[in-house]
Write an enzyme that holds these catalytic residues in place. Structure first.
Site, short mmCIF file in Angstrom:
data_model
loop_
_atom_site.label_atom_id
_atom_site.label_comp_id
_atom_site.label_asym_id
_atom_site.label_seq_id
_atom_site.Cartn_x
_atom_site.Cartn_y
_atom_site.Cartn_z
N LYS A 168 37.20 -51.23 -56.24
CA LYS A 168 35.79 -50.89 -55.90
C LYS A 168 35.66 -50.15 -54.59
O LYS A 168 36.28 -50.50 -53.78
CB LYS A 168 34.91 -52.03 -55.93
CG LYS A 168 33.55 -51.92 -56.09
CD LYS A 168 32.93 -53.49 -56.07
CE LYS A 168 31.40 -53.35 -56.40
NZ LYS A 168 30.91 -54.74 -56.25
N HIS A 217 32.52 -49.22 -53.68
CA HIS A 217 31.06 -49.59 -52.70
C HIS A 217 31.07 -50.98 -52.84
O HIS A 217 31.88 -51.85 -53.06
CB HIS A 217 29.94 -48.93 -53.83
CG HIS A 217 30.13 -49.69 -55.10
ND1 HIS A 217 31.04 -49.13 -56.08
CD2 HIS A 217 29.12 -50.61 -55.68
CE1 HIS A 217 30.76 -49.93 -57.24
NE2 HIS A 217 29.89 -50.73 -56.96
#
Length: 236
Positions: free
Chosen positions: A112, A114
């Protein structure tokens, strides 16, 4: 020193109860199934079919009891993506219910970029980490989890799995051919990686289950013969 998991009458009885539960749940099936190694196996264990709350709850009771009986000490649980995520989380819940509350973490295969970012979710990996998964075949998934845990500065201390197939692990050679190894994935983790492994049941427990059924119900004899032949060819 890492040793084989101790066996006792209560542990053996629990293993038989687990095999019966897996068969009744349709998770342990008999027939002809092709493994990742290309072998034709007379049985197949698919933990993904523990697919409702009651089955999952019963499953993690077995994990928790086996872990507590094993005497293995650990500081937290890690559930590798994907099957290990619900297993690890549910085992953590059951252990907490039994009085052993430990942190839990898991990984995602897609990093991921973010929010909190990264591939790890949950409690920070630290101390002695227990990896919870369903089965171990070649040991590849175990090595991936170990690398993640060590990269975080923690110790990959032990593994808990539902079923030890007790068969030769495999290795893909440079020419693409698959070679049988003289040890199982569980033996590799215990002897080479020096980690403890807790199993709920082994192939020997499945054979004992089939032998008992074959004595009482002759229709089970064929399944017993097929599994015995597979063990003689690929067993360790």
């Amino acid at each position: 020193m890492v040793t084989e998991q101790a066996s006792s009458a209560p542990v053996q009885a629990m293993a038989q109860e687990f095999v019966q539960f897996a068969v009744d749940s349709g998770v342990l099936r008999f027939g002809q199934f092709k493994t990742k190694a290309g072998r034709m196996s007379p049985y197949f264990f698919n933990a993904g079919l523990f697919d409702d709350g009651a089955k999952l709850g019963r499953l993690v009771q077995f994990y928790a009891k086996a872990l507590l009986a094993s005497g293995i000490e650990f500081d937290m649980i890690f559930g590798p993506a994907y099957k290990g995520i619900p297993l690890g989380a549910a085992v953590a819940v059951e252990l907490a219910r039994l009085g052993k509350n430990v942190p839990f973490a898991y990984n995602r295969k897609e990093v991921k970029d973010h929010g909190e970012g990264g591939s790890l979710v949950g409690a920070p990996l630290q101390g002695r980490v227990l990896i919870v998964d369903d089965v171990m075949s070649a040991g590849t998934a175990a090595r991936e989890s170990i690398a993640l845990i060590q990269a975080a500065g923690a110790q990959a201390h032990a593994m808990a799995i539902a079923l030890d197939r007790q068969e030769m692990a495999t290795e893909v050679q440079a020419d693409g051919l698959v070679r049988d190894l003289p040890h199982s994935a569980v033996q590799y983790v215990r002897q080479t990686l020096r980690m403890q492994v807790c199993t709920i049941a082994q192939l020997s427990d499945l054979l004992a289950f089939l032998q008992t059924r074959a004595h009482k119900h002759p229709e089970w004899s064929a399944q017993l013969a097929h599994v015995q032949a597979y063990r003689e060819r690929y067993g360790v």
